[in-house]
Design an enzyme around this catalytic site. Structure first.
Site, PDB file in Angstrom:
ATOM      1  N   MET A   1       1.346  -3.096   3.829  1.00  0.00           N
ATOM      2  CA  MET A   1       0.637  -4.342   4.849  1.00  0.00           C
ATOM      3  C   MET A   1       1.580  -5.580   4.563  1.00  0.00           C
ATOM      4  SD  MET A   1      -3.220  -4.250   5.644  1.00  0.00           S
ATOM      5  CE  MET A   1      -3.637  -4.835   4.017  1.00  0.00           C
ATOM      6  N   GLY A   2       2.882  -5.186   3.754  1.00  0.00           N
ATOM      7  CA  GLY A   2       4.127  -6.287   3.542  1.00  0.00           C
ATOM      8  C   GLY A   2       3.461  -7.120   2.080  1.00  0.00           C
TER       9      GLY A   2
ATOM     10  N   GLY B   1       5.002  -2.612  -7.029  1.00  0.00           N
ATOM     11  CA  GLY B   1       4.281  -1.411  -6.866  1.00  0.00           C
ATOM     12  C   GLY B   1       4.792  -0.725  -5.619  1.00  0.00           C
ATOM     13  N   HIS B   2       4.867  -1.633  -4.578  1.00  0.00           N
ATOM     14  CA  HIS B   2       5.469  -0.944  -3.390  1.00  0.00           C
ATOM     15  C   HIS B   2       6.992  -0.486  -3.534  1.00  0.00           C
ATOM     16  CE1 HIS B   2       2.641  -3.938  -1.536  1.00  0.00           C
ATOM     17  NE2 HIS B   2       2.404  -2.857  -0.951  1.00  0.00           N
TER      18      HIS B   2
ATOM     19  N   GLN C   1      -9.070  -3.369   9.116  1.00  0.00           N
ATOM     20  CA  GLN C   1      -9.554  -2.723   7.931  1.00  0.00           C
ATOM     21  C   GLN C   1     -10.196  -4.050   7.232  1.00  0.00           C
ATOM     22  OE1 GLN C   1      -5.628  -1.213   6.772  1.00  0.00           O
ATOM     23  NE2 GLN C   1      -6.229  -2.018   4.911  1.00  0.00           N
TER      24      GLN C   1
ATOM     25  N   GLY D   1      -0.418   4.537  -3.687  1.00  0.00           N
ATOM     26  CA  GLY D   1      -0.720   4.362  -4.818  1.00  0.00           C
ATOM     27  C   GLY D   1      -2.060   4.716  -5.316  1.00  0.00           C
TER      28      GLY D   1
ATOM     29  N   ASP E   1      -5.256   1.929  -5.328  1.00  0.00           N
ATOM     30  CA  ASP E   1      -6.324   2.237  -4.086  1.00  0.00           C
ATOM     31  C   ASP E   1      -6.893   3.685  -4.260  1.00  0.00           C
ATOM     32  OD1 ASP E   1      -6.445  -0.565  -3.253  1.00  0.00           O
ATOM     33  OD2 ASP E   1      -4.253  -0.047  -2.647  1.00  0.00           O
TER      34      ASP E   1
ATOM     35  N   GLN F   1      -9.004   4.858  -1.148  1.00  0.00           N
ATOM     36  CA  GLN F   1      -8.213   4.968  -0.122  1.00  0.00           C
ATOM     37  C   GLN F   1      -7.439   6.284  -0.045  1.00  0.00           C
ATOM     38  OE1 GLN F   1      -5.984   1.660   1.763  1.00  0.00           O
ATOM     39  NE2 GLN F   1      -4.062   2.674   0.794  1.00  0.00           N
TER      40      GLN F   1
HETATM   41  O1  PAF Z   1      -2.968   0.145   1.144  1.00  0.00           O
HETATM   42  C1  PAF Z   1      -2.461  -0.719   2.281  1.00  0.00           C
HETATM   43  O2  PAF Z   1      -1.630  -1.327   1.931  1.00  0.00           O
HETATM   44  C2  PAF Z   1      -3.097  -0.490   3.572  1.00  0.00           C
HETATM   45  O3  PAF Z   1      -4.551  -0.299   3.341  1.00  0.00           O
HETATM   46  C3  PAF Z   1      -2.583   0.772   4.478  1.00  0.00           C
HETATM   47  C4  PAF Z   1      -2.571   1.992   3.677  1.00  0.00           C
HETATM   48  C5  PAF Z   1      -1.099   0.270   4.506  1.00  0.00           C
HETATM   49  C6  PAF Z   1      -3.144   0.531   5.769  1.00  0.00           C
HETATM   50  O4  PAF Z   1      -3.114  -0.505   6.478  1.00  0.00           O
END
Ligand code: PAF
Length: 272
Positions: free
Chosen positions: A27-28, A33-34, A58, A143, A146, A149
């Site tokens: 989500m930018g 981490g990303h 979400q 990651g 989460d 998720q």
């Molecule tokens: O973890 C996130 O950043 C979001 O939940 C994802 C997986 C990109 C879905 O919008």
């Protein structure tokens, strides 16, 4: 790196790719981490896609959808630096139509994070499924921070027979132990300092377990002691299927913690 703004552009590019495709949905507001997810995808695939889409479905009413950090230019530079091949940045109107086939996450998505944010995971699974349909990745990177998720996405891929490998990636921390999160920017200097107790509580849990303590109650008590000055929303100890357990089982246990700092919820966990 090529930036793809529309679904048509993405589909045009995708149909000509024959090799393995690594995908990092985000989500930018990209952070270390990303970066570690994109770098891992880079080493393991022929082609790497990153998506940036702040997914409205979400977020619950009253959550930080409008205030969610958006840093398009910095994010583009980070993706370039990590040698992604394509950055997909669709508009909301192209991702969602007025009438949608909805995804209903399983009951386990209404505990823990799903209890605090009911229907959050329905929205996550809906957008991840759409993105998977578009990018058709060989490997998709998520990651472990989460954790719920990640577990639900693994279950969705299994239940819907999607030919995609879900690759769980380690939590990336600041040098003082705080787990990296796009929401850390919301913390005041004092909250940032206090937030260190979260990772400290997890380390002290690991330490206790290292000394052969296997009672979940004892481990939770120790964690609450460490975080006694914080507004702790929950400490929970579950197995990899997210069932609550009474006894720690090395190799099949996740310790989860969420604490609140004003309106900001910080999540952290360790996988034993
Ligand atoms: O973890 C996130 O950043 C979001 O939940 C994802 C997986 C990109 C879905 O919008």
């Amino acid at each position: 790196m090529k930036i793809l703004k529309t679904i048509e552009e993405l589909q045009e590019v995708r149909k000509n790719i024959l090799g393995t495709v690594g995908f990092v949905p985000t989500m930018g507001a990209l952070h270390d981490g990303h970066i570690s997810l994109i770098k891992q995808a880079r080493t393991e695939n022929d082609i790497v896609f990153v998506s940036i889409f702040v997914n409205p479905t979400q977020f619950l009413p009253g959550e930080d959808l409008d205030a969610y950090p958006r840093r398009e230019e910095a994010d583009k530079k980070i993706c370039e630096m990590c040698k992604a091949d394509y950055l997909f940045m669709p508009e909301i109107s192209s991702m969602y139509k007025e009438e949608e086939v909805l995804i209903k996450a399983p009951n386990k998505s209404y505990i823990l994070e799903g209890k605090a944010r009911p229907s959050h995971f329905d929205g996550v699974l809906q957008v991840v499924l759409k993105l998977f349909g578009l990018v058709q990745p060989t490997n998709a990177y998520f990651g472990k921070k989460d954790a719920q998720q990640l577990t639900l996405i693994q279950q969705m891929v299994k239940n819907l027979f999607l030919p995609i490998n879900i690759i769980p990636c380690p939590i990336v921390r600041e040098s003082d132990g705080l787990a990296r999160s796009s929401r850390n920017v919301y913390l005041t200097a004092q909250q940032r300092k206090d937030a260190l107790l979260i990772s400290k509580s997890l380390y002290s849990a690991a330490n206790l377990i290292g000394k052969k303590e296997i009672s979940v109650e004892a481990v939770k008590n120790r964690m609450y002691e460490v975080m006694e000055t914080l507004d702790v929303e929950y400490v929970e100890i579950v197995n990899r299927e997210f069932d609550k357990i009474d006894t720690i089982e090395i190799g099949n246990t996740i310790i989860l913690v969420v604490a609140r700092f004003g309106n900001t919820r910080l999540l952290d966990n360790i996988w034993l």
